[in-house]
Design a protein around this motif. Structure first.
Motif, short mmCIF file in Angstrom:
data_model
loop_
_atom_site.label_atom_id
_atom_site.label_comp_id
_atom_site.label_asym_id
_atom_site.label_seq_id
_atom_site.Cartn_x
_atom_site.Cartn_y
_atom_site.Cartn_z
N UNK A 184 -4.44 23.62 3.04
CA UNK A 184 -4.54 22.17 3.18
C UNK A 184 -5.93 21.68 2.80
N UNK A 185 -6.95 22.43 3.22
CA UNK A 185 -8.33 22.04 2.91
C UNK A 185 -8.57 22.04 1.41
N UNK A 186 -8.14 23.09 0.74
CA UNK A 186 -8.37 23.19 -0.70
C UNK A 186 -7.53 22.19 -1.47
N UNK A 187 -6.32 21.94 -1.00
CA UNK A 187 -5.47 20.94 -1.68
C UNK A 187 -6.10 19.56 -1.58
N UNK A 188 -6.68 19.25 -0.44
CA UNK A 188 -7.27 17.92 -0.25
C UNK A 188 -8.65 17.80 -0.88
N UNK A 189 -9.41 18.91 -0.86
CA UNK A 189 -10.81 18.84 -1.26
C UNK A 189 -11.10 19.03 -2.73
N UNK A 190 -10.29 19.85 -3.41
CA UNK A 190 -10.52 20.10 -4.83
C UNK A 190 -9.76 19.10 -5.69
N UNK A 191 -10.37 18.66 -6.79
CA UNK A 191 -9.70 17.77 -7.72
C UNK A 191 -8.83 18.54 -8.71
N UNK A 192 -8.05 17.83 -9.53
CA UNK A 192 -7.11 18.48 -10.45
C UNK A 192 -7.76 19.44 -11.44
N UNK A 193 -8.91 19.07 -12.01
CA UNK A 193 -9.55 19.94 -13.00
C UNK A 193 -10.09 21.21 -12.33
N UNK A 194 -10.66 21.06 -11.14
CA UNK A 194 -11.15 22.23 -10.42
C UNK A 194 -10.00 23.16 -10.06
N UNK A 195 -8.89 22.57 -9.60
CA UNK A 195 -7.71 23.40 -9.28
C UNK A 195 -7.20 24.11 -10.53
N UNK A 196 -7.19 23.40 -11.66
CA UNK A 196 -6.72 24.01 -12.91
C UNK A 196 -7.57 25.23 -13.26
N UNK A 197 -8.88 25.09 -13.14
CA UNK A 197 -9.75 26.21 -13.52
C UNK A 197 -9.67 27.35 -12.51
N UNK A 198 -9.51 27.03 -11.24
CA UNK A 198 -9.34 28.09 -10.24
C UNK A 198 -8.06 28.88 -10.54
N UNK A 199 -6.99 28.18 -10.88
CA UNK A 199 -5.72 28.86 -11.16
C UNK A 199 -5.82 29.72 -12.41
N UNK A 200 -6.47 29.19 -13.45
CA UNK A 200 -6.66 29.98 -14.67
C UNK A 200 -7.49 31.22 -14.35
N UNK A 201 -8.58 31.01 -13.61
CA UNK A 201 -9.47 32.12 -13.28
C UNK A 201 -8.79 33.17 -12.44
N UNK A 202 -8.01 32.74 -11.47
CA UNK A 202 -7.29 33.70 -10.62
C UNK A 202 -6.27 34.48 -11.44
N UNK A 203 -5.63 33.80 -12.37
CA UNK A 203 -4.63 34.45 -13.22
C UNK A 203 -5.27 35.54 -14.09
N UNK A 204 -6.39 35.20 -14.76
CA UNK A 204 -6.97 36.17 -15.69
C UNK A 204 -7.65 37.33 -14.97
N UNK A 205 -7.89 37.19 -13.67
CA UNK A 205 -8.47 38.29 -12.89
C UNK A 205 -7.41 39.10 -12.15
N UNK A 206 -6.17 38.68 -12.25
CA UNK A 206 -5.12 39.34 -11.46
C UNK A 206 -4.71 40.67 -12.08
N UNK A 207 -4.12 41.52 -11.25
CA UNK A 207 -3.66 42.83 -11.71
C UNK A 207 -2.68 42.66 -12.86
N UNK A 208 -2.88 43.43 -13.91
CA UNK A 208 -2.01 43.33 -15.07
C UNK A 208 -2.55 42.43 -16.16
N UNK A 209 -3.44 41.51 -15.80
CA UNK A 209 -3.99 40.58 -16.80
C UNK A 209 -5.50 40.72 -16.96
N UNK A 210 -6.15 41.43 -16.03
CA UNK A 210 -7.60 41.60 -16.06
C UNK A 210 -8.07 42.19 -17.38
#
Length: 493
Positions: free
Chosen positions: A351-377
Motif C-alpha cells: 500500500x505504501x509503495x502503491x501510494x508513494x511511487x509515481x507511474x514512471x518510478x513504478x515502471x522502472x522498478x518493475x523493469x529493474x526487478x524483471x531484468x534481475x530476476x532468476x532466468x533473466x539476469x
C-alpha cells in the motif's frame, strides 16, 4: 548597474568583495524573485533564512578580509541532496514528511565555501525522467516560449528541470544538479544555460538520494562556463563516506580556464549522426566544429561503434540499480506509511509503495526487478554490463586519436509538456547523445550554441577523457566565446 538577479557567480563574488553591493542585498533580490515566480513551480521549499544567514556571514567575512570562494552567492539545491533540517523529498510522495538530520557532502562543501541556499528545487521523481513531468508536486515549467505565438508550456528538461528553469529565469545564479544519463546536460541545453557532469567519483554521492549508484553523479549548472568551473570546484573532493569517491586533489578549474585549444584534437563521432536528426541540430554541430577549429583545435572523425547499444543497455542497468535502491522505501523507518485497517506487514509495503511511487518510478522498478530476476539476469543485466564495457572501450580507442569529443546535447529543442508523456520510449530517446558518456563515467558538458527557428535554445556537448574536466571546460569556453549566446526568455511568469 545591471539588476543583481542578472549576475552570475563570478560577478556576485567579485562585487561583494569589491564592495559594489552587499551579500544581503544580493540574497534579498533573489529571495524576492523566487517568491514572485510560483508559476514556474521550480522551488519545492524556499529557505530565505538560510540565504540571508549565509549573506550576513559573507558581509562579515568581507569586513574581516576572510572571504571564501563562493561568499555572497545564493544558490538553488536540487531536492535530491539531503539538507539538515530542511525537507528532502526527491519529488516523491513516499518521502513526504522526511526531514534529514544530516547534510549531504556536496551541499556541506558548498556551505563551507560560503554559498547560501535559496531553497530546494523540483525535479523528476527520484531523478527518473527527461521532462520534469514525473514530480509528485507538479510539472516544472520552462521560462521559454516558442516564438510562433503559441503559449504551450514547455519542458525544462529533466531530471534537473527545477534547476534549469530557476537559473534561466534568473531565480538563482546557479544550482546543483545530478546526472545519471543526461539529467544535467539535457535540461541545460533546453533552457540555454551551461551544465557539467564531472568524472564519476569527482563529487561525493553521500547524502544524495540514490537512483542508479554506478551512474549517479552530482554536477554544476549555471549561466556560463566560468561559473560552472567555480561551483564545481566548491562541490568536488574526496569523501571517505563514499566508497566510489576519488581520492584526488581538486584542480583550480576556474583559475586555469583558457579558450585556446591549440594543440588539441577534437573527435566527431560518426555514429552520433542519427536518423531523423533535425537539420538545425546538424547545422549547429557543424558550426560548433568551425568554432573549435577557430580556437586552434584539429578536428578528426572518430568511431564509437557500440553507441547504438548505449540506450538499451542504460535502460536495463539504471532500472536494475533503481529497483535495488528503492527497496528501502517500505513505510517502516521514514517517509510515507500507508497502513490499511487490519493490514499485515506485506500489505503495508504494497500500500505504501502503491501510494508513494509515481507511474514512471513504478515502471522502472518493475523493469529493474524483471531484468534481475532468476532466468533473466544473464540474458539482460549481464549482457547490458558487457555492452557497457564495450562502450567504455570505444571511448578508450577514440582517446588514442583525440583529446575531446563534440556532439549535440539533445536530438531536439525543448518540447511541450505532455507531448511525449504517453510514449516512454520517445521520452527515453532524449538521452541518446548523453547516455554513452554516463555509462563510461566520463566528464561531459553542455553549452548553449544558438536558437532554433522557434526561438528555443540548442546545446552542444563536449565529452572529455577521465579526470579531464579542465579540457571540457576549456572547450566549453571556446564555444561560449564564439557563440556569443545572450538570448534569454521574455518574462511571462
Amino acid at each position: 548597474m545591471a539588476e543583481l538577479t542578472d549576475l552570475g557567480i563570478a560577478a556576485i563574488r567579485d562585487g561583494v568583495r569589491d564592495g559594489e553591493f552587499s551579500a544581503r542585498e544580493v540574497a534579498q533580490a533573489f529571495i524576492d524573485r523566487v517568491a514572485a515566480a510560483k508559476a514556474l513551480n521550480a522551488f519545492l521549499v524556499e529557505t530565505p533564512d538560510h540565504a540571508l544567514k549565509a549573506a550576513d556571514a559573507a558581509d562579515a567575512a568581507r569586513a574581516s578580509g576572510d572571504l571564501k570562494p563562493m561568499s555572497g552567492v545564493p544558490i538553488g539545491m536540487k531536492d535530491l541532496f539531503c539538507t539538515e533540517g530542511v525537507p528532502t523529498t526527491a519529488a516523491s510522495g513516499i518521502l513526504a514528511g522526511f526531514t534529514p538530520t544530516y547534510e549531504s557532502t556536496v551541499s556541506a562543501n558548498l556551505w563551507a565555501a560560503g554559498a547560501g541556499m535559496l531553497g530546494k528545487l523540483n525535479l523528476d521523481q527520484f531523478a527518473m525522467g527527461s521532462s520534469n513531468e514525473t514530480s509528485a508536486f507538479g510539472n516544472v515549467i520552462s521560462p521559454w516560449r516558442r516564438n510562433d505565438g503559441g503559449n504551450a508550456a514547455l519542458a525544462p528538461g529533466g531530471s534537473s528541470g527545477g534547476s534549469s528553469s530557476a537559473i534561466s529565469a534568473r531565480l538563482c545564479p546557479a544550482a546543483t544538479g545530478t546526472d545519471t544519463g543526461g539529467s544535467i546536460r539535457q535540461p541545460a541545453a533546453f533552457v540555454g544555460i551551461s551544465g557539467i557532469k564531472p568524472t564519476y567519483g569527482r563529487c561525493s554521492r553521500w547524502g544524495v538520494v540514490a537512483f542508479a549508484s554506478s551512474l549517479d553523479q552530482a554536477g554544476a549548472m549555471a549561466h556560463d562556463v566560468t561559473d560552472c568551473a567555480i561551483m564545481l570546484g566548491a562541490m568536488a573532493g574526496f569523501d571517505p563516506k563514499d566508497s566510489t569517491s576519488l581520492d584526488l586533489p581538486v584542480p583550480d578549474w576556474a583559475g586555469s580556464l583558457s579558450g585556446s585549444l591549440k594543440g588539441k584534437t577534437v573527435g566527431i563521432p560518426k555514429e552520433y549522426r542519427v536518423d531523423g536528426m533535425p537539420a538545425e541540430i546538424e547545422m549547429l554541430w557543424e558550426q560548433g566544429i568551425a568554432w573549435l577549429k577557430d580556437a586552434g583545435a584539429e578536428v578528426v572523425e572518430v568511431s564509437l561503434p557500440h553507441t547504438r547499444y548505449a540506450l538499451p543497455a542504460y535502460y536495463i542497468i539504471a532500472p536494475a540499480e533503481a529497483s535495488s535502491n528503492l527497496a528501502r522505501y517500505d513505510g517502516v523507518r521514514y517517509g510515507l506509511r500507508d497502513l490499511p485497517d487490519g493490514a499485515g506487514l506485506q500489505d503495508m509495503y504494497a500500500a505504501t509503495r502503491a501510494a508513494g511511487f509515481g507511474p514512471e518510478v513504478k515502471r522502472r522498478i518493475m523493469i529493474g526487478t524483471y531484468v534481475l530476476s532468476a532466468g533473466f539476469y544473464d540474458a539482460y543485466y549481464n549482457q547490458a554490463q558487457k555492452v557497457r564495457a564495450l562502450i567504455a572501450r570505444d571511448f578508450e580507442a577514440a582517446w588514442e586519436r583525440c583529446d575531446l569529443l563534440l556532439t549535440p546535447t539533445a536530438p531536439s529543442a525543448a518540447f511541450a509538456l505532455g507531448e511525449k508523456q504517453a510514449d516512454p520510449l520517445a521520452m527515453y530517446l532524449n538521452d541518446v547523445f548523453t547516455v554513452p558518456a554516463s555509462l563510461a563515467g566520463l566528464p561531459a558538458m553542455s553549452v548553449p550554441g544558438g536558437l532554433d527557428a522557434q526561438g528555443l535554445p540548442l546545446g552542444l556537448q563536449i565529452i572529455g577523457k577521465p579526470l579531464d574536466e579542465q579540457g571540457v571546460l576549456d572547450a566549453g569556453l571556446a564555444i561560449e566565446q564564439r557563440a556569443g549566446f545572450s538570448a534569454r526568455p521574455e518574462q511571462w511568469w
